[in-house]
Design an enzyme around this catalytic site. Structure first.
Site, PDB file in Angstrom:
ATOM      1  N   THR A 138     -48.005 -28.523  74.789  1.00 38.74           N
ATOM      2  CA  THR A 138     -48.922 -29.545  75.303  1.00 38.74           C
ATOM      3  C   THR A 138     -49.434 -29.195  76.700  1.00 38.74           C
ATOM      4  OG1 THR A 138     -47.659 -31.173  74.063  1.00 38.74           O
ATOM      5  CG2 THR A 138     -49.167 -32.022  75.703  1.00 38.74           C
ATOM      6  N   THR A 146     -52.736 -33.854  72.619  1.00 35.47           N
ATOM      7  CA  THR A 146     -52.368 -33.541  71.242  1.00 35.47           C
ATOM      8  C   THR A 146     -53.439 -32.720  70.519  1.00 35.47           C
ATOM      9  OG1 THR A 146     -53.121 -35.775  70.734  1.00 35.47           O
ATOM     10  CG2 THR A 146     -50.759 -35.434  70.801  1.00 35.47           C
ATOM     11  N   GLU A 179     -39.351 -30.943  62.790  1.00 36.00           N
ATOM     12  CA  GLU A 179     -39.221 -31.678  64.048  1.00 36.00           C
ATOM     13  C   GLU A 179     -39.347 -33.185  63.814  1.00 36.00           C
ATOM     14  OE1 GLU A 179     -41.357 -31.461  68.401  1.00 36.00           O
ATOM     15  OE2 GLU A 179     -42.649 -31.477  66.642  1.00 36.00           O
TER      16      GLU A 179
END
Length: 389
Positions: free
Chosen positions: A127, A133, A247
């Site tokens: 990031t 995002t 994740e």
């Protein structure tokens, strides 16, 4: 068998052992870490020594070679016992990129050392301040010069950067206007931060509402050996995407653990606290929000379980990973709300640990992916509506 455990849980023994380890790190330990913004080194070392952080690393590289559902059980139990896996959970999913796409030399060099705890792989450099995002819009560049890459740019919300030896870094190796698709031209690197700290790499901690050890990192002509490129140049975005379902499922499992902690705490207090000559849990205004949070948790848990099963069969659980993460984060927040409301003023007192867990679990409606992006994924890829972002 308590209300929040399953009779047919294949990981019951594993959870029990994790719970025993967590008992060595009670609320006082985490309050002390919170007070000084400290990194829970002793806790991370204990998890490492017990082999839990190497659960997904194959046995040939010194790990336990377990499936993703076992890793999820470990992290869920950590949260359910009142601890905080955010200090080390990234190692579970970051190493998958090296395992799936790294060279044999990279796997042999890094995975055994990660498994033993000699090296920490906790930092994930993706990031950026300007792109957020929108990962393909990142500006950090890596330019090939002979046998090395020269990296320039910056990352934000790179958690645990100060407490990691290695960073998995995503950088642009081909300018965006020179590739056919914006997802191309990004490459993944293993950065040995010990060799470049203050020599092209600088780290600035960011104070946040919870003790998350998050940082901003800056690259100024940082040199990375060419052999540290993971897989092929330009295909890094795909490599990173591969690990995102894992994740999200693991983060969802943590949220389910948080929800169970809040619900257990709220139920216990609702039974014990007597006002107006009756336990407060007898009042529907107290009882029903806890029961609803329990239902939310169970629904999220079922979807996460389905996602873990699909992942372990080698299928892509995009729908379940995204829905599970969103619903589990909402369930843990609802459980936290019910827990604070049940405790009244005591819910805000540090010694009860509720306010700490409340702050910590709120993060997961924003990170590692925000709820809006999950909804856009479901709208486009599951329901077939026009692309939102």
């Amino acid at each position: 068998m308590d209300a929040m455990s399953h009779r047919d849980d294949p990981h019951a023994d594993l959870r029990e052992e994790v719970a025993k380890l967590c008992a060595r790190f009670p609320g006082e330990y985490w309050r002390r870490m919170d007070e000084v913004r400290g990194y829970p080194t002793e806790f991370v070392n204990a998890l490492t020594e017990a082999g839990y952080l190497a659960a997904l690393i194959p046995e040939e590289y010194g790990g336990a070679g377990l499936g993703l559902s076992a890793a999820a059980a470990i992290l869920e139990e950590v949260q359910r016992q009142g601890c905080n896996g955010a200090a080390c959970h990234a190692q579970m999913y970051i190493m998958g990129t090296i395992l799936r796409h790294g060279s044999e030399a990279q796997k042999s060099e890094y995975l055994p050392k990660i498994a033993s705890g000699e090296l920490r792989l906790q930092a994930f450099g993706v990031t950026e301040p300007t792109s957020g995002t929108d990962t393909t819009a990142l500006r950090t560049t890596a330019r090939r010069e002979g046998d090395k890459y020269i990296v320039n740019g910056q990352k934000i919300w790179t958690s645990r950067a100060e407490h990691s030896d290695l960073m998995l870094l995503l950088a642009r190796t081909t300018p965006r206007d020179q590739v056919a698709k914006k997802t191309e031209g990004l490459s993944t690197f293993i950065v040995d931060m010990r060799t470049v700290l203050d020599k092209g790499l600088s780290i600035r901690p960011i104070r946040t509402m919870m003790n998350h050890n998050s940082c901003e990192v800056f690259f100024d002509n940082m040199e990375v050996p060419a052999e540290n490129l993971v897989g092929e140049e330009g295909r890094g975005f795909r490599y990173i995407l591969d690990g995102m379902n894992a994740e999200r499922l693991l983060i969802a499992a943590e949220c389910i653990g948080d929800a169970k902690w809040f619900i257990e705490k709220a139920v216990k207090y609702a039974k014990e606290r007597v006002l107006f000559n009756r336990p407060i849990g007898q009042n529907q205004g107290v009882q029903f929000p806890i029961a609803r949070a329990y239902a939310q948790m169970r629904a999220a848990e079922a979807i996460v379980q389905k996602g873990l099963e699909k992942f372990e069969r080698g299928e892509r659980p995009g729908e379940e990973a995204n829905m599970g993460k969103m619903l589990a984060a909402e369930a843990s927040w609802a459980a936290g709300e019910a827990c604070i409301q049940t405790h009244g003023g005591f819910g805000f007192a540090e010694e009860y640990d509720i306010e700490r867990k409340f702050r910590e679990t709120r993060l997961y409606q924003v990170a590692p992916i925000s709820t809006n992006l999950i909804l856009s994924y479901l709208g486009e890829h599951v329901l077939g509506m026009p692309r939102s972002y």
